[in-house]
Design a protein around this motif. Structure first.
Motif, PDB file in Angstrom:
ATOM      1  N   ALA A 168       0.838  -1.196   0.000  1.00 22.23           N
ATOM      2  CA  ALA A 168       0.000   0.000   0.000  1.00 22.23           C
ATOM      3  C   ALA A 168       0.872   1.244   0.000  1.00 22.23           C
ATOM      4  N   ILE A 169       0.597   2.158  -0.929  1.00 19.15           N
ATOM      5  CA  ILE A 169       1.340   3.409  -1.056  1.00 19.15           C
ATOM      6  C   ILE A 169       0.432   4.554  -0.619  1.00 19.15           C
ATOM      7  N   ARG A 170       0.878   5.320   0.364  1.00 16.24           N
ATOM      8  CA  ARG A 170       0.101   6.453   0.867  1.00 16.24           C
ATOM      9  C   ARG A 170       0.688   7.744   0.293  1.00 16.24           C
ATOM     10  N   GLU A 171      -0.202   8.577  -0.298  1.00 14.27           N
ATOM     11  CA  GLU A 171       0.221   9.850  -0.861  1.00 14.27           C
ATOM     12  C   GLU A 171      -0.718  10.959  -0.399  1.00 14.27           C
ATOM     13  N   PRO A 172      -0.212  12.173  -0.194  1.00 13.36           N
ATOM     14  CA  PRO A 172      -1.074  13.288   0.220  1.00 13.36           C
ATOM     15  C   PRO A 172      -2.093  13.640  -0.860  1.00 13.36           C
ATOM     16  N   THR A 173      -3.188  14.240  -0.440  1.00 10.78           N
ATOM     17  CA  THR A 173      -4.176  14.789  -1.368  1.00 10.78           C
ATOM     18  C   THR A 173      -4.230  16.300  -1.167  1.00 10.78           C
ATOM     19  N   LYS A 174      -5.038  16.985  -1.974  1.00  8.09           N
ATOM     20  CA  LYS A 174      -5.182  18.433  -1.810  1.00  8.09           C
ATOM     21  C   LYS A 174      -5.899  18.786  -0.513  1.00  8.09           C
ATOM     22  N   ASP A 175      -6.643  17.838   0.012  1.00  7.42           N
ATOM     23  CA  ASP A 175      -7.296  18.032   1.313  1.00  7.42           C
ATOM     24  C   ASP A 175      -6.364  17.478   2.387  1.00  7.42           C
ATOM     25  N   PRO A 176      -5.806  18.323   3.259  1.00  6.47           N
ATOM     26  CA  PRO A 176      -4.814  17.849   4.230  1.00  6.47           C
ATOM     27  C   PRO A 176      -5.372  16.846   5.226  1.00  6.47           C
ATOM     28  N   ARG A 177      -6.684  16.674   5.256  1.00  5.56           N
ATOM     29  CA  ARG A 177      -7.271  15.719   6.201  1.00  5.56           C
ATOM     30  C   ARG A 177      -7.141  14.282   5.731  1.00  5.56           C
ATOM     31  N   TYR A 178      -6.865  14.092   4.433  1.00  6.79           N
ATOM     32  CA  TYR A 178      -6.887  12.747   3.888  1.00  6.79           C
ATOM     33  C   TYR A 178      -5.631  12.452   3.071  1.00  6.79           C
ATOM     34  N   VAL A 179      -5.313  11.159   2.997  1.00  8.78           N
ATOM     35  CA  VAL A 179      -4.278  10.668   2.093  1.00  8.78           C
ATOM     36  C   VAL A 179      -4.920   9.608   1.196  1.00  8.78           C
ATOM     37  N   SER A 180      -4.425   9.523  -0.029  1.00  3.66           N
ATOM     38  CA  SER A 180      -4.881   8.449  -0.905  1.00  3.66           C
ATOM     39  C   SER A 180      -4.022   7.218  -0.650  1.00  3.66           C
ATOM     40  N   VAL A 181      -4.631   6.048  -0.747  1.00  2.00           N
ATOM     41  CA  VAL A 181      -3.926   4.788  -0.517  1.00  2.00           C
ATOM     42  C   VAL A 181      -4.101   3.923  -1.760  1.00  2.00           C
ATOM     43  N   ILE A 182      -2.994   3.659  -2.459  1.00  3.67           N
ATOM     44  CA  ILE A 182      -2.998   2.815  -3.647  1.00  3.67           C
ATOM     45  C   ILE A 182      -2.469   1.446  -3.236  1.00  3.67           C
ATOM     46  N   ASP A 183      -3.278   0.420  -3.458  1.00  2.00           N
ATOM     47  CA  ASP A 183      -2.986  -0.925  -2.978  1.00  2.00           C
ATOM     48  C   ASP A 183      -2.647  -1.827  -4.160  1.00  2.00           C
ATOM     49  N   TYR A 184      -1.443  -2.419  -4.133  1.00  4.54           N
ATOM     50  CA  TYR A 184      -1.013  -3.350  -5.169  1.00  4.54           C
ATOM     51  C   TYR A 184      -0.904  -4.759  -4.586  1.00  4.54           C
ATOM     52  N   LEU A 185      -1.205  -5.753  -5.438  1.00  5.99           N
ATOM     53  CA  LEU A 185      -1.147  -7.153  -5.015  1.00  5.99           C
ATOM     54  C   LEU A 185      -0.696  -8.010  -6.192  1.00  5.99           C
ATOM     55  N   TRP A 186       0.176  -8.961  -5.926  1.00  5.69           N
ATOM     56  CA  TRP A 186       0.643  -9.870  -6.967  1.00  5.69           C
ATOM     57  C   TRP A 186      -0.499 -10.810  -7.361  1.00  5.69           C
ATOM     58  N   ASP A 187      -0.826 -10.866  -8.655  1.00  7.61           N
ATOM     59  CA  ASP A 187      -1.953 -11.682  -9.114  1.00  7.61           C
ATOM     60  C   ASP A 187      -1.520 -12.985  -9.768  1.00  7.61           C
ATOM     61  N   GLY A 188      -0.244 -13.314  -9.617  1.00  7.96           N
ATOM     62  CA  GLY A 188       0.290 -14.523 -10.233  1.00  7.96           C
ATOM     63  C   GLY A 188       1.132 -14.225 -11.448  1.00  7.96           C
ATOM     64  N   ASP A 189       0.900 -13.051 -12.052  1.00  8.59           N
ATOM     65  CA  ASP A 189       1.668 -12.651 -13.231  1.00  8.59           C
ATOM     66  C   ASP A 189       2.321 -11.283 -13.080  1.00  8.59           C
ATOM     67  N   SER A 190       1.703 -10.406 -12.297  1.00 10.58           N
ATOM     68  CA  SER A 190       2.234  -9.054 -12.138  1.00 10.58           C
ATOM     69  C   SER A 190       1.654  -8.432 -10.877  1.00 10.58           C
ATOM     70  N   MET A 191       2.170  -7.243 -10.521  1.00 12.82           N
ATOM     71  CA  MET A 191       1.637  -6.491  -9.396  1.00 12.82           C
ATOM     72  C   MET A 191       0.435  -5.691  -9.892  1.00 12.82           C
ATOM     73  N   SER A 192      -0.757  -6.175  -9.669  1.00 12.55           N
ATOM     74  CA  SER A 192      -1.946  -5.502 -10.174  1.00 12.55           C
ATOM     75  C   SER A 192      -2.466  -4.493  -9.158  1.00 12.55           C
ATOM     76  N   LEU A 193      -3.149  -3.466  -9.683  1.00  8.42           N
ATOM     77  CA  LEU A 193      -3.781  -2.473  -8.815  1.00  8.42           C
ATOM     78  C   LEU A 193      -4.995  -3.117  -8.163  1.00  8.42           C
ATOM     79  N   TRP A 194      -4.957  -3.263  -6.848  1.00 12.60           N
ATOM     80  CA  TRP A 194      -6.014  -3.957  -6.125  1.00 12.60           C
ATOM     81  C   TRP A 194      -7.117  -3.012  -5.671  1.00 12.60           C
TER      82      TRP A 194
END
Length: 214
Positions: A168-194
């Motif tokens: 999981a990658i956490r990045e700031p957003t324009k709203d300082p109250r929140y961060v976006s969380v991008i979750d990746y998972l290996w699907d057997g062939d590649s790291m897919s966006l989960w």
């Protein structure tokens, strides 16, 4: 982590009860008979789709963050584990193959070894600080004895988390109250966006001992 959930649907009885409560609050003891129409509700327009017949081409290997890219000029690893690779040599060879200058050692964070592909063998996670704000994350695994990059991301890494094989990658957003969380998972062939979610920026992260370097 705060996930975006659909609102609970209201039944006709609950809608009527809500309307009745609002009327009693605004008119004292007035009953439902006192309601008056304020006219027709405004129409809701559907979104206007511009250029509906256009669709972009799929990303090329260089533009695809989850593309599997063998790293040249790195010894093959018959055992299949990244513990036998030199982390800095792998990173430098990968970046050099892209026509860039390898980073200064002081800008490279401590290498981390964790199994992301589910084969029971550690993979290599590297992060390079490009400037005081932006960083680049690279993940390497051994595929058929060849050291292979399986993920590369560049951005403002407010946090990197591992849980049950998820990265999981956490990045700031324009709203300082929140961060976006991008979750990746290996699907057997590649790291897919989960998954892609929002999280409260004030949620404390619980640090744990890292894998460290071999």
């Amino acid at each position: 982590m705060r996930r975006l959930r659909p609102r609970t649907a209201l039944t006709p009885l609950s809608v009527l009860a809500t309307l009745t409560s609002l009327v009693l609050l605004t008119t004292g003891c007035a009953g439902v008979e006192g309601l008056q129409s304020e006219g027709r509700a405004p129409d809701v327009d559907a979104p206007l789709v511009l250029w509906p017949n256009y669709s972009p081409a799929p990303p090329s290997r260089d533009d695809n963050p989850v593309a599997l890219v063998p790293v040249p000029h790195v010894p093959r690893i018959p055992s299949g584990t990244m513990t036998e690779a030199n982390p800095l040599a792998v990173l430098d060879a990968d970046i050099t193959a892209q026509g860039r200058t390898p980073p200064a050692p002081k800008s490279v964070r401590r290498p981390e070894l964790h199994d992301l592909t589910g084969d029971g063998k550690p993979d290599l996670i590297m992060a390079v600080n490009l400037d005081p704000r932006n960083s680049e994350l690279r993940v390497y695994s051994v595929r058929d004895k060849v050291v292979t990059r399986i993920l590369v991301l560049r951005g403002v890494l407010a946090g990197v988390e591992l849980a049950a094989g998820h990265l999981a990658i956490r990045e700031p957003t324009k709203d300082p109250r929140y961060v976006s969380v991008i979750d990746y998972l290996w699907d057997g062939d590649s790291m897919s966006l989960w998954n892609l979610t929002l999280d409260d920026a004030r949620t404390p992260q619980t640090p744990q001992a890292g894998g460290g370097s071999p």
